[in-house]
Design a protein around this motif. Sequence first.
Motif, PDB file in Angstrom:
ATOM      1  N   MET A 115      14.517  43.961  -1.165  1.00 40.66           N
ATOM      2  CA  MET A 115      13.435  43.225  -0.525  1.00 40.66           C
ATOM      3  C   MET A 115      13.997  41.982   0.143  1.00 40.66           C
ATOM      4  SD  MET A 115      11.502  41.558  -3.873  1.00 40.66           S
ATOM      5  CE  MET A 115      10.944  43.177  -4.408  1.00 40.66           C
ATOM      6  N   PRO A 116      13.348  41.514   1.247  1.00 40.34           N
ATOM      7  CA  PRO A 116      13.846  40.323   1.950  1.00 40.34           C
ATOM      8  C   PRO A 116      13.565  39.056   1.152  1.00 40.34           C
ATOM      9  CG  PRO A 116      11.810  41.134   2.949  1.00 40.34           C
ATOM     10  CD  PRO A 116      12.205  42.139   1.916  1.00 40.34           C
ATOM     11  N   ILE A 117      14.631  38.273   0.896  1.00 39.91           N
ATOM     12  CA  ILE A 117      14.525  37.032   0.133  1.00 39.91           C
ATOM     13  C   ILE A 117      15.495  36.025   0.732  1.00 39.91           C
ATOM     14  CG2 ILE A 117      15.009  35.937  -2.102  1.00 39.91           C
ATOM     15  CD1 ILE A 117      14.099  38.563  -3.422  1.00 39.91           C
ATOM     16  N   ARG A 130      23.405  46.453  -4.394  1.00 44.09           N
ATOM     17  CA  ARG A 130      22.827  46.775  -3.092  1.00 44.09           C
ATOM     18  C   ARG A 130      22.342  45.556  -2.321  1.00 44.09           C
ATOM     19  NH1 ARG A 130      25.149  51.510  -2.284  1.00 44.09           N
ATOM     20  NH2 ARG A 130      24.398  53.187  -3.649  1.00 44.09           N
ATOM     21  N   SER A 131      22.579  44.367  -2.858  1.00 40.32           N
ATOM     22  CA  SER A 131      22.176  43.165  -2.135  1.00 40.32           C
ATOM     23  C   SER A 131      23.170  42.852  -1.016  1.00 40.32           C
ATOM     24  CB  SER A 131      22.061  41.978  -3.105  1.00 40.32           C
ATOM     25  OG  SER A 131      20.971  42.159  -3.977  1.00 40.32           O
ATOM     26  N   THR A 132      22.806  41.923  -0.157  1.00 38.83           N
ATOM     27  CA  THR A 132      23.631  41.565   1.003  1.00 38.83           C
ATOM     28  C   THR A 132      25.053  41.193   0.579  1.00 38.83           C
ATOM     29  OG1 THR A 132      21.737  40.830   2.319  1.00 38.83           O
ATOM     30  CG2 THR A 132      23.883  39.899   2.883  1.00 38.83           C
ATOM     31  N   SER A 133      26.021  41.737   1.308  1.00 40.91           N
ATOM     32  CA  SER A 133      27.435  41.484   1.029  1.00 40.91           C
ATOM     33  C   SER A 133      28.053  40.692   2.173  1.00 40.91           C
ATOM     34  CB  SER A 133      28.178  42.809   0.861  1.00 40.91           C
ATOM     35  OG  SER A 133      29.544  42.602   0.591  1.00 40.91           O
ATOM     36  N   TYR A 134      29.059  39.894   1.852  1.00 38.38           N
ATOM     37  CA  TYR A 134      29.752  39.052   2.822  1.00 38.38           C
ATOM     38  C   TYR A 134      31.237  39.406   2.843  1.00 38.38           C
ATOM     39  CZ  TYR A 134      25.504  36.234   2.522  1.00 38.38           C
ATOM     40  OH  TYR A 134      24.197  35.818   2.545  1.00 38.38           O
ATOM     41  N   PRO A 135      31.956  39.047   3.912  1.00 36.02           N
ATOM     42  CA  PRO A 135      33.397  39.315   3.941  1.00 36.02           C
ATOM     43  C   PRO A 135      34.122  38.614   2.794  1.00 36.02           C
ATOM     44  CG  PRO A 135      32.582  38.738   6.127  1.00 36.02           C
ATOM     45  CD  PRO A 135      31.468  38.446   5.173  1.00 36.02           C
ATOM     46  N   ALA A 136      35.102  39.275   2.236  1.00 36.54           N
ATOM     47  CA  ALA A 136      35.864  38.681   1.140  1.00 36.54           C
ATOM     48  C   ALA A 136      36.508  37.371   1.583  1.00 36.54           C
ATOM     49  CB  ALA A 136      36.935  39.656   0.658  1.00 36.54           C
ATOM     50  N   GLY A 137      36.284  36.321   0.824  1.00 37.89           N
ATOM     51  CA  GLY A 137      36.831  35.009   1.133  1.00 37.89           C
ATOM     52  C   GLY A 137      35.956  34.175   2.035  1.00 37.89           C
ATOM     53  N   CYS A 154      18.354  43.453  -3.934  1.00 35.61           N
ATOM     54  CA  CYS A 154      17.895  44.660  -4.623  1.00 35.61           C
ATOM     55  C   CYS A 154      17.292  44.266  -5.968  1.00 35.61           C
ATOM     56  CB  CYS A 154      19.053  45.632  -4.822  1.00 35.61           C
ATOM     57  SG  CYS A 154      18.547  47.222  -5.515  1.00 35.61           S
ATOM     58  N   VAL A 155      16.067  44.699  -6.213  1.00 34.83           N
ATOM     59  CA  VAL A 155      15.313  44.316  -7.408  1.00 34.83           C
ATOM     60  C   VAL A 155      14.782  45.570  -8.092  1.00 34.83           C
ATOM     61  CG1 VAL A 155      13.336  43.008  -8.284  1.00 34.83           C
ATOM     62  CG2 VAL A 155      14.633  42.137  -6.324  1.00 34.83           C
ATOM     63  N   GLU A 156      14.796  45.591  -9.413  1.00 35.18           N
ATOM     64  CA  GLU A 156      14.212  46.691 -10.175  1.00 35.18           C
ATOM     65  C   GLU A 156      13.383  46.117 -11.314  1.00 35.18           C
ATOM     66  OE1 GLU A 156      15.529  50.934 -12.236  1.00 35.18           O
ATOM     67  OE2 GLU A 156      17.027  49.355 -11.980  1.00 35.18           O
ATOM     68  N   THR A 157      12.279  46.753 -11.639  1.00 34.32           N
ATOM     69  CA  THR A 157      11.415  46.269 -12.708  1.00 34.32           C
ATOM     70  C   THR A 157      11.168  47.354 -13.748  1.00 34.32           C
ATOM     71  OG1 THR A 157       9.355  46.881 -11.587  1.00 34.32           O
ATOM     72  CG2 THR A 157      10.256  44.687 -11.117  1.00 34.32           C
ATOM     73  N   PHE A 158      10.853  46.905 -14.956  1.00 32.22           N
ATOM     74  CA  PHE A 158      10.490  47.782 -16.073  1.00 32.22           C
ATOM     75  C   PHE A 158       9.202  47.244 -16.684  1.00 32.22           C
ATOM     76  CE2 PHE A 158      15.009  47.980 -15.532  1.00 32.22           C
ATOM     77  CZ  PHE A 158      15.420  49.252 -15.887  1.00 32.22           C
ATOM     78  N   GLY A 159       8.309  48.134 -17.071  1.00 32.98           N
ATOM     79  CA  GLY A 159       7.084  47.693 -17.711  1.00 32.98           C
ATOM     80  C   GLY A 159       5.958  47.468 -16.733  1.00 32.98           C
ATOM     81  N   GLU A 160       4.912  46.794 -17.225  1.00 32.43           N
ATOM     82  CA  GLU A 160       3.694  46.599 -16.454  1.00 32.43           C
ATOM     83  C   GLU A 160       3.593  45.176 -15.921  1.00 32.43           C
ATOM     84  OE1 GLU A 160       1.775  49.077 -15.740  1.00 32.43           O
ATOM     85  OE2 GLU A 160       2.938  50.461 -16.990  1.00 32.43           O
ATOM     86  N   ILE A 196      12.374  42.129 -15.110  1.00 32.36           N
ATOM     87  CA  ILE A 196      12.866  42.124 -13.736  1.00 32.36           C
ATOM     88  C   ILE A 196      14.379  41.920 -13.767  1.00 32.36           C
ATOM     89  CG2 ILE A 196      12.692  41.022 -11.465  1.00 32.36           C
ATOM     90  CD1 ILE A 196      10.046  39.672 -12.695  1.00 32.36           C
ATOM     91  N   ARG A 197      15.118  42.793 -13.109  1.00 31.05           N
ATOM     92  CA  ARG A 197      16.549  42.575 -12.944  1.00 31.05           C
ATOM     93  C   ARG A 197      16.877  42.721 -11.459  1.00 31.05           C
ATOM     94  NH1 ARG A 197      19.531  48.024 -15.522  1.00 31.05           N
ATOM     95  NH2 ARG A 197      18.613  49.518 -14.074  1.00 31.05           N
ATOM     96  N   TYR A 198      17.958  42.105 -11.028  1.00 30.47           N
ATOM     97  CA  TYR A 198      18.276  42.115  -9.597  1.00 30.47           C
ATOM     98  C   TYR A 198      19.777  41.972  -9.398  1.00 30.47           C
ATOM     99  CZ  TYR A 198      18.948  37.030  -9.858  1.00 30.47           C
ATOM    100  OH  TYR A 198      19.412  35.773 -10.177  1.00 30.47           O
ATOM    101  N   ASP A 199      20.222  42.359  -8.209  1.00 29.47           N
ATOM    102  CA  ASP A 199      21.625  42.187  -7.816  1.00 29.47           C
ATOM    103  C   ASP A 199      21.804  40.840  -7.143  1.00 29.47           C
ATOM    104  OD1 ASP A 199      22.486  44.768  -8.623  1.00 29.47           O
ATOM    105  OD2 ASP A 199      21.802  45.649  -6.736  1.00 29.47           O
ATOM    106  N   HIS A 200      22.718  40.021  -7.659  1.00 25.31           N
ATOM    107  CA  HIS A 200      23.099  38.806  -6.933  1.00 25.31           C
ATOM    108  C   HIS A 200      23.617  39.177  -5.543  1.00 25.31           C
ATOM    109  CE1 HIS A 200      22.886  36.195 -10.438  1.00 25.31           C
ATOM    110  NE2 HIS A 200      23.773  36.920 -11.100  1.00 25.31           N
ATOM    111  N   ARG A 201      23.649  38.214  -4.661  1.00 22.63           N
ATOM    112  CA  ARG A 201      24.380  38.404  -3.402  1.00 22.63           C
ATOM    113  C   ARG A 201      25.798  38.885  -3.717  1.00 22.63           C
ATOM    114  NH1 ARG A 201      22.778  33.772   0.909  1.00 22.63           N
ATOM    115  NH2 ARG A 201      20.798  33.109  -0.020  1.00 22.63           N
ATOM    116  N   ASP A 202      26.318  39.726  -2.862  1.00 22.42           N
ATOM    117  CA  ASP A 202      27.685  40.245  -3.012  1.00 22.42           C
ATOM    118  C   ASP A 202      27.848  41.149  -4.226  1.00 22.42           C
ATOM    119  OD1 ASP A 202      29.551  39.753  -0.934  1.00 22.42           O
ATOM    120  OD2 ASP A 202      29.515  37.612  -1.387  1.00 22.42           O
ATOM    121  N   THR A 203      26.734  41.642  -4.792  1.00 26.23           N
ATOM    122  CA  THR A 203      26.829  42.646  -5.847  1.00 26.23           C
ATOM    123  C   THR A 203      25.823  43.756  -5.561  1.00 26.23           C
ATOM    124  OG1 THR A 203      25.131  41.831  -7.409  1.00 26.23           O
ATOM    125  CG2 THR A 203      27.313  40.796  -7.508  1.00 26.23           C
TER     126      THR A 203
END
Length: 290
Positions: free
Chosen positions: A1-3, A59-66, A9-15, A50-57
């Motif tokens: 999702m755009p943030i 499926r979230s947005t990735s940047y060039p190394a360094g 990338c975000v995933e949820t469990f439960g209600e 709620i769990r999510y991928d940090h940037r650069d991990t």
Amino acid sequence: MPINGIQVCVETFGEPVDSPMLLMAGDASSMDWWDDEFCRRLAAGRRFVIRYDHRDTGRSTSYPAGAPAYSGTDLMYDALGVLDALRVPAAHLVGFSLGGALAQRIAVHHPSRVLSLTLISTGVDGGASANTPVTVGGPVTVSAGTVTAGVRTIEAPAATDETDWSNRKAAVARMIDEVRSCGGPFTPEEPHLRRFAERVFDRSADLAATRLNHRLAGYGPSVRDLLGGIDTPTVVLHGTLDRRIPAGHPEELARCIPKARLVWLDGVGHEFPPRAVWTQVLTEILDLAA
């Protein structure tokens, strides 16, 4: 999702009607390291997990190394952005290592967004040393000197890493070795770790960038002198065999936060909670978040 102008990338469990709980992973770690079954058990305790991928991990947005176009402060705002995107005004924060450092910053600067704090394998400001070496992967090399990381410049010692992080077999083997070297007697066996590591590799755009860029981004400005203002129920969970962040760090963290309670996890290293201590960890988290 755009943030915050990126994709997270975000995933949820439960209600969604249950009390929200945000899981924040460590540095260079995608949300995969929060075990699926661990998340389901939290959700079974009537939590909207709620769990999510940090940037650069992951499926979230990735940047060039360094060349990460972000700082540790941006990582903090990404966590808040996840809550905003899900229309969650406040949540129970559960942070491991870097995630624990980010959770401290949210509690200090945005206390209205925090219902409780569970800080795992971390210390004041994450317990990181200013002299922690920068680790790089694949063809990337960082020379001694200064490196621009987002909005700040840090001192970076020369560092190399012979692992080819673009090679699935080599990358998976390295991740397994690292987890086992940081763990203890309860660390999962190789087949279990292999499944995790393969999933991490398959979901990652560039593991070399993941590992280098988080080190360059850092945790953000120190909040050491502000922790005394945290009025949120807090539990500090720390492994007795954690060699990356020794015992003095969680002890100091528990002293600095007025309502904090330190709980030792016997036989646990610097690792996401292994299954052998799930009952203890889940009880501490859910009781705190009751």
